[in-house]
Design a protein around this motif. Sequence first.
Motif, PDB file in Angstrom:
ATOM      1  N   UNK A 116     -41.953 -47.135 -90.025  1.00  0.00           N
ATOM      2  CA  UNK A 116     -42.960 -46.448 -89.211  1.00  0.00           C
ATOM      3  C   UNK A 116     -44.245 -47.244 -89.088  1.00  0.00           C
ATOM      4  N   UNK A 117     -44.719 -47.779 -90.189  1.00  0.00           N
ATOM      5  CA  UNK A 117     -45.956 -48.560 -90.165  1.00  0.00           C
ATOM      6  C   UNK A 117     -45.753 -49.865 -89.409  1.00  0.00           C
ATOM      7  N   UNK A 118     -44.624 -50.521 -89.635  1.00  0.00           N
ATOM      8  CA  UNK A 118     -44.377 -51.799 -88.959  1.00  0.00           C
ATOM      9  C   UNK A 118     -44.218 -51.658 -87.458  1.00  0.00           C
ATOM     10  N   UNK A 119     -43.810 -50.489 -86.993  1.00  0.00           N
ATOM     11  CA  UNK A 119     -43.664 -50.299 -85.549  1.00  0.00           C
ATOM     12  C   UNK A 119     -45.015 -50.135 -84.850  1.00  0.00           C
ATOM     13  N   UNK A 120     -46.079 -49.965 -85.634  1.00  0.00           N
ATOM     14  CA  UNK A 120     -47.405 -49.818 -85.027  1.00  0.00           C
ATOM     15  C   UNK A 120     -47.796 -51.048 -84.215  1.00  0.00           C
ATOM     16  N   UNK A 121     -47.463 -52.229 -84.697  1.00  0.00           N
ATOM     17  CA  UNK A 121     -47.855 -53.454 -84.002  1.00  0.00           C
ATOM     18  C   UNK A 121     -47.340 -53.454 -82.562  1.00  0.00           C
ATOM     19  N   UNK A 122     -46.055 -53.184 -82.380  1.00  0.00           N
ATOM     20  CA  UNK A 122     -45.507 -53.196 -81.018  1.00  0.00           C
ATOM     21  C   UNK A 122     -46.060 -52.030 -80.196  1.00  0.00           C
ATOM     22  N   UNK A 123     -46.302 -50.884 -80.819  1.00  0.00           N
ATOM     23  CA  UNK A 123     -46.867 -49.744 -80.090  1.00  0.00           C
ATOM     24  C   UNK A 123     -48.292 -50.046 -79.629  1.00  0.00           C
ATOM     25  N   UNK A 124     -49.082 -50.657 -80.501  1.00  0.00           N
ATOM     26  CA  UNK A 124     -50.445 -51.033 -80.100  1.00  0.00           C
ATOM     27  C   UNK A 124     -50.407 -52.049 -78.962  1.00  0.00           C
ATOM     28  N   UNK A 125     -49.482 -53.013 -79.042  1.00  0.00           N
ATOM     29  CA  UNK A 125     -49.393 -54.009 -77.981  1.00  0.00           C
ATOM     30  C   UNK A 125     -49.035 -53.348 -76.647  1.00  0.00           C
ATOM     31  N   UNK A 126     -48.104 -52.394 -76.684  1.00  0.00           N
ATOM     32  CA  UNK A 126     -47.750 -51.670 -75.460  1.00  0.00           C
ATOM     33  C   UNK A 126     -48.955 -50.909 -74.924  1.00  0.00           C
ATOM     34  N   UNK A 127     -49.717 -50.287 -75.823  1.00  0.00           N
ATOM     35  CA  UNK A 127     -50.904 -49.545 -75.410  1.00  0.00           C
ATOM     36  C   UNK A 127     -51.910 -50.488 -74.746  1.00  0.00           C
TER      37      UNK A 127
END
Length: 137
Positions: A116-127
């Motif tokens: 869950x924490x590691x997926x933040x990087x790609x989610x932030x990039x998409x944002x």
Amino acid sequence: MSKRITPFASRYCSTLDRLKEDIRRKRPGLLRWGVVLQHDNATPHSADLTQQWLQRYGWEILPHPAHSPDLVPSDFHLFGPLKRHLGGMAFETEDDLISESRNWFDNLDVDFFRVGINSLLSRWQKCIDLHGDYVEK
């Protein structure tokens, strides 16, 4: 009375105190490098008391677009599996629900949280790529 003072701000600051102590105890030296905290724009998080706490300890807040459950790990990674786990169960009391939820949390593997924490990087990039628009999976 300030609009930014809530009864929950004090409790949130107590949680931050415990977090700070856990970091100090479990990751000696990490506090020296600075802490970047992600939390949303909930009232306890933006309350004057909380802002004073963060400033006192020099903790930085990762900017969070308003209404972005796609960037809050509890919303995109935690609540779905918890909801599926609890689905179909019936509880006599609120305490029974709390007990079952705690049991579920206690039995989660550390990798569940790491993913869950590691997926933040790609989610932030998409944002960022979407200029702050909502990010689906």
